[in-house]
Design a protein around this motif. Structure first.
Motif, PDB file in Angstrom:
ATOM      1  N   ILE A 252      46.092  13.832  67.409  1.00  0.00           N
ATOM      2  CA  ILE A 252      46.745  14.533  66.289  1.00  0.00           C
ATOM      3  C   ILE A 252      46.133  14.070  64.961  1.00  0.00           C
ATOM      4  O   ILE A 252      45.786  14.885  64.096  1.00  0.00           O
ATOM      5  N   ALA A 253      45.993  12.741  64.816  1.00  0.00           N
ATOM      6  CA  ALA A 253      45.464  12.190  63.552  1.00  0.00           C
ATOM      7  C   ALA A 253      44.026  12.663  63.309  1.00  0.00           C
ATOM      8  O   ALA A 253      43.702  13.148  62.213  1.00  0.00           O
ATOM      9  N   LEU A 254      43.180  12.552  64.331  1.00  0.00           N
ATOM     10  CA  LEU A 254      41.773  12.960  64.159  1.00  0.00           C
ATOM     11  C   LEU A 254      41.652  14.470  63.977  1.00  0.00           C
ATOM     12  O   LEU A 254      40.799  14.949  63.233  1.00  0.00           O
ATOM     13  N   GLY A 255      42.535  15.215  64.646  1.00  0.00           N
ATOM     14  CA  GLY A 255      42.544  16.677  64.498  1.00  0.00           C
ATOM     15  C   GLY A 255      42.859  17.066  63.059  1.00  0.00           C
ATOM     16  O   GLY A 255      42.265  18.000  62.510  1.00  0.00           O
ATOM     17  N   ALA A 256      43.802  16.321  62.448  1.00  0.00           N
ATOM     18  CA  ALA A 256      44.168  16.600  61.052  1.00  0.00           C
ATOM     19  C   ALA A 256      42.983  16.327  60.127  1.00  0.00           C
ATOM     20  O   ALA A 256      42.710  17.116  59.203  1.00  0.00           O
ATOM     21  N   VAL A 257      42.254  15.226  60.390  1.00  0.00           N
ATOM     22  CA  VAL A 257      41.072  14.907  59.563  1.00  0.00           C
ATOM     23  C   VAL A 257      40.000  15.985  59.747  1.00  0.00           C
ATOM     24  O   VAL A 257      39.385  16.454  58.780  1.00  0.00           O
ATOM     25  N   PHE A 258      39.787  16.391  61.013  1.00  0.00           N
ATOM     26  CA  PHE A 258      38.791  17.439  61.323  1.00  0.00           C
ATOM     27  C   PHE A 258      39.106  18.709  60.527  1.00  0.00           C
ATOM     28  O   PHE A 258      38.233  19.298  59.880  1.00  0.00           O
ATOM     29  N   LEU A 259      40.382  19.074  60.568  1.00  0.00           N
ATOM     30  CA  LEU A 259      40.827  20.291  59.880  1.00  0.00           C
ATOM     31  C   LEU A 259      40.637  20.159  58.365  1.00  0.00           C
ATOM     32  O   LEU A 259      40.172  21.097  57.699  1.00  0.00           O
ATOM     33  N   ALA A 260      40.981  18.981  57.836  1.00  0.00           N
ATOM     34  CA  ALA A 260      40.838  18.748  56.391  1.00  0.00           C
ATOM     35  C   ALA A 260      39.377  18.858  55.973  1.00  0.00           C
ATOM     36  O   ALA A 260      39.056  19.477  54.941  1.00  0.00           O
ATOM     37  N   LEU A 261      38.478  18.285  56.785  1.00  0.00           N
ATOM     38  CA  LEU A 261      37.047  18.361  56.459  1.00  0.00           C
ATOM     39  C   LEU A 261      36.539  19.799  56.563  1.00  0.00           C
ATOM     40  O   LEU A 261      35.702  20.233  55.765  1.00  0.00           O
ATOM     41  N   ALA A 262      37.069  20.537  57.555  1.00  0.00           N
ATOM     42  CA  ALA A 262      36.664  21.946  57.718  1.00  0.00           C
ATOM     43  C   ALA A 262      37.128  22.774  56.522  1.00  0.00           C
ATOM     44  O   ALA A 262      36.382  23.623  56.008  1.00  0.00           O
ATOM     45  N   VAL A 263      38.364  22.509  56.063  1.00  0.00           N
ATOM     46  CA  VAL A 263      38.887  23.244  54.894  1.00  0.00           C
ATOM     47  C   VAL A 263      38.045  22.919  53.668  1.00  0.00           C
ATOM     48  O   VAL A 263      37.751  23.795  52.846  1.00  0.00           O
ATOM     49  N   LYS A 264      37.607  21.657  53.556  1.00  0.00           N
ATOM     50  CA  LYS A 264      36.754  21.284  52.421  1.00  0.00           C
ATOM     51  C   LYS A 264      35.431  22.044  52.467  1.00  0.00           C
ATOM     52  O   LYS A 264      34.934  22.509  51.434  1.00  0.00           O
ATOM     53  N   VAL A 265      34.864  22.167  53.670  1.00  0.00           N
ATOM     54  CA  VAL A 265      33.614  22.939  53.824  1.00  0.00           C
ATOM     55  C   VAL A 265      33.834  24.384  53.374  1.00  0.00           C
ATOM     56  O   VAL A 265      32.990  25.001  52.730  1.00  0.00           O
ATOM     57  N   TRP A 266      35.013  24.905  53.681  1.00  0.00           N
ATOM     58  CA  TRP A 266      35.355  26.296  53.350  1.00  0.00           C
ATOM     59  C   TRP A 266      35.518  26.488  51.836  1.00  0.00           C
ATOM     60  O   TRP A 266      35.099  27.477  51.269  1.00  0.00           O
ATOM     61  N   ARG A 267      36.120  25.461  51.184  1.00  0.00           N
ATOM     62  CA  ARG A 267      36.456  25.615  49.768  1.00  0.00           C
ATOM     63  C   ARG A 267      35.315  25.243  48.833  1.00  0.00           C
ATOM     64  O   ARG A 267      35.146  25.844  47.769  1.00  0.00           O
ATOM     65  N   VAL A 268      34.534  24.214  49.209  1.00  0.00           N
ATOM     66  CA  VAL A 268      33.428  23.791  48.337  1.00  0.00           C
ATOM     67  C   VAL A 268      32.162  24.533  48.785  1.00  0.00           C
ATOM     68  O   VAL A 268      31.579  24.211  49.811  1.00  0.00           O
ATOM     69  N   THR A 269      31.773  25.525  48.008  1.00  0.00           N
ATOM     70  CA  THR A 269      30.697  26.408  48.476  1.00  0.00           C
ATOM     71  C   THR A 269      29.401  26.280  47.669  1.00  0.00           C
ATOM     72  O   THR A 269      28.388  26.866  48.030  1.00  0.00           O
ATOM     73  N   GLU A 270      29.427  25.538  46.578  1.00  0.00           N
ATOM     74  CA  GLU A 270      28.248  25.495  45.708  1.00  0.00           C
ATOM     75  C   GLU A 270      27.695  24.083  45.561  1.00  0.00           C
ATOM     76  O   GLU A 270      28.457  23.108  45.571  1.00  0.00           O
ATOM     77  N   GLY A 271      26.384  23.994  45.377  1.00  0.00           N
ATOM     78  CA  GLY A 271      25.738  22.743  44.975  1.00  0.00           C
ATOM     79  C   GLY A 271      25.644  21.690  46.068  1.00  0.00           C
ATOM     80  O   GLY A 271      25.978  21.945  47.227  1.00  0.00           O
ATOM     81  N   PRO A 272      25.208  20.489  45.641  1.00  0.00           N
ATOM     82  CA  PRO A 272      25.013  19.410  46.632  1.00  0.00           C
ATOM     83  C   PRO A 272      26.324  18.960  47.285  1.00  0.00           C
ATOM     84  O   PRO A 272      26.324  18.440  48.399  1.00  0.00           O
ATOM     85  N   GLU A 273      27.437  19.182  46.581  1.00  0.00           N
ATOM     86  CA  GLU A 273      28.733  18.784  47.144  1.00  0.00           C
ATOM     87  C   GLU A 273      29.056  19.607  48.399  1.00  0.00           C
ATOM     88  O   GLU A 273      29.635  19.087  49.367  1.00  0.00           O
ATOM     89  N   ALA A 274      28.671  20.891  48.381  1.00  0.00           N
ATOM     90  CA  ALA A 274      28.894  21.761  49.553  1.00  0.00           C
ATOM     91  C   ALA A 274      28.075  21.263  50.740  1.00  0.00           C
ATOM     92  O   ALA A 274      28.550  21.218  51.881  1.00  0.00           O
ATOM     93  N   ARG A 275      26.848  20.862  50.451  1.00  0.00           N
ATOM     94  CA  ARG A 275      25.955  20.331  51.486  1.00  0.00           C
ATOM     95  C   ARG A 275      26.522  19.046  52.069  1.00  0.00           C
ATOM     96  O   ARG A 275      26.531  18.848  53.282  1.00  0.00           O
TER      97      ARG A 275
END
Lengths: 314, 52
Positions: free
Chosen positions: A257-280
């Protein structure tokens, strides 16, 4: 008199490119890093399966599964040498780099494929051997030759090949396929798309140059980011299934559950941050975390079952 | 003609060929060992549990 002449007679000497490969080059053909994950997940399937297997047979089963997976890697490198040559990530592989001739990789992979399936069948059982044969066929023919260059769904369907090892390990012990081993299969199956697409977002130029229709190349990064989140939404709850279905303990439940939540949070970040080196950076962070995620889930399953087995034995 | 003469391997190529041959020999010996052990395990278990 020397048994073998040092001067090799070949019909067209000028075209002969083989003969300079080291043992290490052949080992590289087996994709050792992929093989280590295969060994690990197959071992977990074996340990979790009800009943038991003689340690010698268990070792032989793992060896055959590892060699079978390596053989499919060698056949993949034989077939993909043309596109591997173009991509920076794969250009140094033995075939595109010219250290091993394509024909040599084909022979090496073919011999090891047949040998691994045969050994698994004779030494352990033919259900596990049939699953290994199907895995090799699926990875080489369905994924490498069929899907990879044709559809952006290549790694979604092709991911099944990487998901089979725990099922083969389970079948090596029980001689059957059961719902538990299908759940282990499903976890790796749904993990594969977000894992590879996170990398493909960063390496999309490479794939585009080689003409491989990865999702970011064909459908664009926005669609890819959305798909990563969708698959993560499926994966996180699915990964808790072994605990919910009662074949994993509380420790696995909490960690998944804990790792799944982190996975999801990182995936949402990939979805939201779309520009520049931060997206990469966000995409690379998800890619690296996804490796640790799968490794940890299977490690916990393995340790839990070993602890329970040791407790029962004491 | 060069094609008829064949190829003269360099010392490095000879060294690598020798290493490959040793690796193949080691694999074959390992395979023999595996089949020997598997035979003992499978046959041994069946003999131990046979009906008299």
């Amino acid at each position: 008199m020397a048994l073998v002449d040092d001067r090799m007679s070949v019909s067209r000497a000028a075209e002969w490119t083989g003969g300079s490969a080291s043992v290490g080059d052949y080992f590289e053909l087996l994709k050792p890093r992929v093989m280590s994950l295969v060994i690990f997940t197959a071992l977990t399937g074996m340990v979790m399966a009800p009943g038991g297997i003689h340690p010698v047979l268990g070792f032989v089963a793992l060896l055959a599964i590892a060699v079978g997976a390596g053989a499919s890697g060698a056949l993949n490198m034989w077939y993909d040498a043309d596109i591997d040559r173009i991509m920076s990530r794969t250009a140094k592989r033995p075939v595109p780099a010219g250290r091993i001739a394509a024909g040599e990789a084909l022979q090496f992979g073919s011999v090891l494929s047949v040998l691994s399936v045969f050994v698994l069948g004779v030494a352990v059982n033919w259900v596990a051997a049939a699953l290994l044969a199907f895995t090799i066929f699926f990875y080489v023919v369905v994924y490498t030759m069929g899907l990879k260059r044709r559809t952006p769904q290549n790694i979604v369907i092709g991911g099944a090949a990487g998901a089979f090892p725990p099922m083969i390990g389970w079948a090596a012990v029980t001689g059957t396929v059961s719902i538990e081993s299908i759940v282990l299969f499903a976890i790796i199956f749904f993990w594969t798309p977000p894992h590879f697409w996170a990398l493909a977002l960063v390496k999309s130029d490479d794939y585009a140059r080689a003409g491989v229709p990865m999702l970011p190349v064909v459908a664009g990064p926005e669609t890819t980011r959305r798909q990563i989140v969708l698959y993560s939404l499926l994966l996180a709850p699915l990964a808790t299934a072994p605990w919910l279905m009662g074949f994993a303990g509380l420790a696995y439940g909490v960690i998944s559950i804990a790792l799944g939540a982190v996975f999801l949070a990182l995936a949402v970040k990939v979805w939201r941050v779309t520009e520049g080196p931060e997206a990469r950076r966000a995409a690379m962070r998800l890619f690296v975390f996804s490796i640790g995620y799968l490794f940890t889930l299977f490690a916990v399953l393995l340790v839990e079952h070993l602890v329970v087995a040791a407790g029962l034995g004491a | 003609m060069a094609d008829e003469d064949g190829i003269e391997l360099t010392p490095e190529q000879k060294r690598r060929r020798r290493a490959r041959n040793i690796a193949i020999a080691a694999m074959l010996v390992a395979l023999v060992g595996i089949f020997y052990l598997v035979t003992l395990v499978r046959l041994g278990g069946n003999i131990a549990s046979r009906t008299m």
